[in-house]
Design an enzyme around this catalytic site. Sequence first.
Site, PDB file in Angstrom:
ATOM      1  N   HIS A 113       0.849  -1.188   0.000  1.00  0.00           N
ATOM      2  CA  HIS A 113       0.000   0.000   0.000  1.00  0.00           C
ATOM      3  C   HIS A 113       0.882   1.235   0.000  1.00  0.00           C
ATOM      4  O   HIS A 113       1.908   1.244   0.672  1.00  0.00           O
ATOM      5  CB  HIS A 113      -0.923   0.013   1.233  1.00  0.00           C
ATOM      6  N   ASP A 154      -7.877  -5.483   0.252  1.00  0.00           N
ATOM      7  CA  ASP A 154      -8.382  -6.394  -0.776  1.00  0.00           C
ATOM      8  C   ASP A 154      -7.985  -7.846  -0.547  1.00  0.00           C
ATOM      9  O   ASP A 154      -8.483  -8.731  -1.229  1.00  0.00           O
ATOM     10  CB  ASP A 154      -7.874  -5.950  -2.154  1.00  0.00           C
TER      11      ASP A 154
HETATM   12  N1  ACO Z   1       3.972  -7.717  -4.870  1.00  0.00           N
HETATM   13  C1  ACO Z   1       5.293  -7.702  -5.125  1.00  0.00           C
HETATM   14  N2  ACO Z   1       6.060  -6.595  -5.061  1.00  0.00           N
HETATM   15  C2  ACO Z   1       5.464  -5.447  -4.715  1.00  0.00           C
HETATM   16  C3  ACO Z   1       4.087  -5.382  -4.432  1.00  0.00           C
HETATM   17  C4  ACO Z   1       3.326  -6.574  -4.514  1.00  0.00           C
HETATM   18  N3  ACO Z   1       2.025  -6.578  -4.258  1.00  0.00           N
HETATM   19  N4  ACO Z   1       3.764  -4.110  -4.127  1.00  0.00           N
HETATM   20  C5  ACO Z   1       4.883  -3.403  -4.221  1.00  0.00           C
HETATM   21  N5  ACO Z   1       5.926  -4.205  -4.569  1.00  0.00           N
HETATM   22  C6  ACO Z   1       7.335  -3.837  -4.686  1.00  0.00           C
HETATM   23  C7  ACO Z   1       7.591  -3.054  -5.969  1.00  0.00           C
HETATM   24  O1  ACO Z   1       7.958  -3.928  -7.022  1.00  0.00           O
HETATM   25  C8  ACO Z   1       8.700  -2.138  -5.546  1.00  0.00           C
HETATM   26  O2  ACO Z   1       9.892  -2.872  -5.483  1.00  0.00           O
HETATM   27  P1  ACO Z   1      11.317  -2.170  -5.866  1.00  0.00           P
HETATM   28  O3  ACO Z   1      11.452  -1.007  -4.925  1.00  0.00           O
HETATM   29  O4  ACO Z   1      12.332  -3.232  -5.696  1.00  0.00           O
HETATM   30  O5  ACO Z   1      11.160  -1.716  -7.308  1.00  0.00           O
HETATM   31  C9  ACO Z   1       8.350  -1.782  -4.107  1.00  0.00           C
HETATM   32  O6  ACO Z   1       7.604  -2.905  -3.636  1.00  0.00           O
HETATM   33  C10 ACO Z   1       7.520  -0.519  -3.978  1.00  0.00           C
HETATM   34  O7  ACO Z   1       6.374  -0.677  -4.800  1.00  0.00           O
HETATM   35  P2  ACO Z   1       5.666   0.505  -5.584  1.00  0.00           P
HETATM   36  O8  ACO Z   1       4.915  -0.049  -6.738  1.00  0.00           O
HETATM   37  O9  ACO Z   1       6.661   1.585  -5.850  1.00  0.00           O
HETATM   38  O10 ACO Z   1       4.693   1.021  -4.464  1.00  0.00           O
HETATM   39  P3  ACO Z   1       3.485   1.977  -4.712  1.00  0.00           P
HETATM   40  O11 ACO Z   1       3.278   2.691  -3.443  1.00  0.00           O
HETATM   41  O12 ACO Z   1       3.686   2.790  -5.939  1.00  0.00           O
HETATM   42  O13 ACO Z   1       2.265   0.976  -5.043  1.00  0.00           O
HETATM   43  C11 ACO Z   1       0.517  -0.563  -4.730  1.00  0.00           C
HETATM   44  C12 ACO Z   1       1.321   0.590  -4.106  1.00  0.00           C
HETATM   45  C13 ACO Z   1      -0.005  -0.130  -6.123  1.00  0.00           C
HETATM   46  C14 ACO Z   1      -0.684  -0.855  -3.856  1.00  0.00           C
HETATM   47  C15 ACO Z   1       1.404  -1.808  -4.868  1.00  0.00           C
HETATM   48  O14 ACO Z   1       1.843  -2.233  -3.580  1.00  0.00           O
HETATM   49  C16 ACO Z   1       0.717  -2.953  -5.586  1.00  0.00           C
HETATM   50  O15 ACO Z   1       0.771  -3.017  -6.824  1.00  0.00           O
HETATM   51  N6  ACO Z   1       0.053  -3.886  -4.846  1.00  0.00           N
HETATM   52  C17 ACO Z   1      -0.672  -4.966  -5.481  1.00  0.00           C
HETATM   53  C18 ACO Z   1      -2.025  -4.442  -5.977  1.00  0.00           C
HETATM   54  C19 ACO Z   1      -2.968  -4.179  -4.835  1.00  0.00           C
HETATM   55  O16 ACO Z   1      -3.148  -4.994  -3.940  1.00  0.00           O
HETATM   56  N7  ACO Z   1      -3.619  -3.023  -4.904  1.00  0.00           N
HETATM   57  C20 ACO Z   1      -4.643  -2.616  -3.915  1.00  0.00           C
HETATM   58  C21 ACO Z   1      -4.135  -1.488  -3.078  1.00  0.00           C
HETATM   59  S1  ACO Z   1      -5.338  -1.054  -1.866  1.00  0.00           S
HETATM   60  C22 ACO Z   1      -6.471  -0.174  -2.732  1.00  0.00           C
HETATM   61  O17 ACO Z   1      -6.194   0.548  -3.642  1.00  0.00           O
HETATM   62  C23 ACO Z   1      -7.840  -0.351  -2.366  1.00  0.00           C
END
Ligand code: ACO
Length: 452
Positions: free
Chosen positions: A307, A364
């Site tokens: 998140h 979620d």
């Molecule tokens: N699985 C694996 N790796 C992940 C995940 C995940 N679910 N989420 C983040 N990461 C990793 C990224 O690859 C990144 O790694 P790096 O620094 O080595 O490149 C690091 O963690 C940071 O991730 P970002 O994408 O930069 O984080 P951001 O804050 O932009 O994204 C998000 C947040 C979109 C929720 C992300 O964690 C994600 O894609 N999660 C999965 C989708 C999800 O569950 N979304 C629902 C969110 S809650 C809502 O909106 C209701």
Amino acid sequence: MSEIATLTLPDGKRISLPTVVGTEDEHAVDISRLRSETGYITLDSGYQNTGACQSAITFIDGEKGILRYRGYPIEDLAKHCSFIEVAQLLIWGELPSAEQRAHFSEILAEHSTLHEDFRRHFSGFPVHAHPMSIMSAMINALQTYDLPGMVIDDEDQFERVSGALISKVRTIAAAAYKSSIGEPITYPRYNLKYVENFLHMMFSRPFRDYVVTAEASAALNLFLILHADHEQNCSTSTVRMVASGGANVYASTAAGVCALWGPLHGGANQAVMEMLTYLRTSGMSVQDYLAKVKDRTAGIRLMGFGHRVYRNFDPRAQILKGACDNLLNSLHISDARLDIARELEAAALSDDYFISRKLYPNVDFYSGIILTALGIPVEMFTVLFAIGRMPGWIAHWKEVTADPAGRIYRPRQIYTGPARREWMNRFQREKGTTDSRGFTVPDDLLAKPMAQ
Ligand code: ACO
């Protein structure tokens, strides 16, 4: 008096910037004079550090796992309130009195049906249409049946339109589902409460009434409360952006539905269930799946994890995890996907990849198990999220439009495209090239300007 931050720029200019402190001691640097006084703007890809507004609706502390609506902890609201009371709290700032609650319930009941002509729109979509497409289109279409609601100029009218939207969004969702399975649309019932009425419209059939159990109604009530607002997330920011241009509440919230749909945002609940179903049917082990996630070349994420704001735990996920156990036990349902989800969570939370990136289960991760136990099909998951988020979107629409100092949202950018270049006619641009008919642009044409 606010404290002052001083910024020194590469050209030696210095600017003093006021700071702003929120109720919960959050600090911000107010850069509103930065461009006019220095020519610089700030650049913050994905708005990770940007406060787009000041808002009095929801507070989140991502480090401590705190979520409060209008000051009330989410845990207390989840335990004691109905979704409609929470909706009133979000929109009007206070929990309703008995009289306000009864009055709003009357509005909800009065506006729960759809205009008979409106119902024909549902047959215009192909049967395989995703209900989120139908939902956004239908919310937009609603305004064509409520022309007075397009310009809101008094509190009573705002209350009526808010109630109509919150009420009708649930009727639309159920109608979209009924259309998709080829069943007649079920009318709402005046005597049923909000959540019960939705389940009735989803599952009653012309020849058989659906009996709503207390457990099902409580679980859905909880789900909706936990989704009701979440400050400046992707869809709410979209609603605020659209509202800032003066768009009406129907158009603004329809835009919110579109923004919610993506799998990184509200669409994650569907994606989580698809992931768990895949693990169940393929037999792939949790460890093998996590290895694929960590490998990164497969381009898959652990859906329902991570998140932008929560860096410790998402309080909504904790509440939902407990609710999953209770609901499945009370309905005597066993779902192997809940076991897989628990196993995935435990494995991820002890894995350095997830620990080092502060990735925890989000709202979620467990919500799909609850919705499945209620009989909600997976394509409807994000629609249910949208029903829950509607009061939050309306509250934010109100906050934007009621702000006397409000201005249209209009971010800046740093341009990285080509620098200025000279215009050339097509022959000049295609010098020496041969087209599909074998025609090579001759040199002597290059000097002649094209007839316009
Ligand atoms: N699985 C694996 N790796 C992940 C995940 C995940 N679910 N989420 C983040 N990461 C990793 C990224 O690859 C990144 O790694 P790096 O620094 O080595 O490149 C690091 O963690 C940071 O991730 P970002 O994408 O930069 O984080 P951001 O804050 O932009 O994204 C998000 C947040 C979109 C929720 C992300 O964690 C994600 O894609 N999660 C999965 C989708 C999800 O569950 N979304 C629902 C969110 S809650 C809502 O909106 C209701």
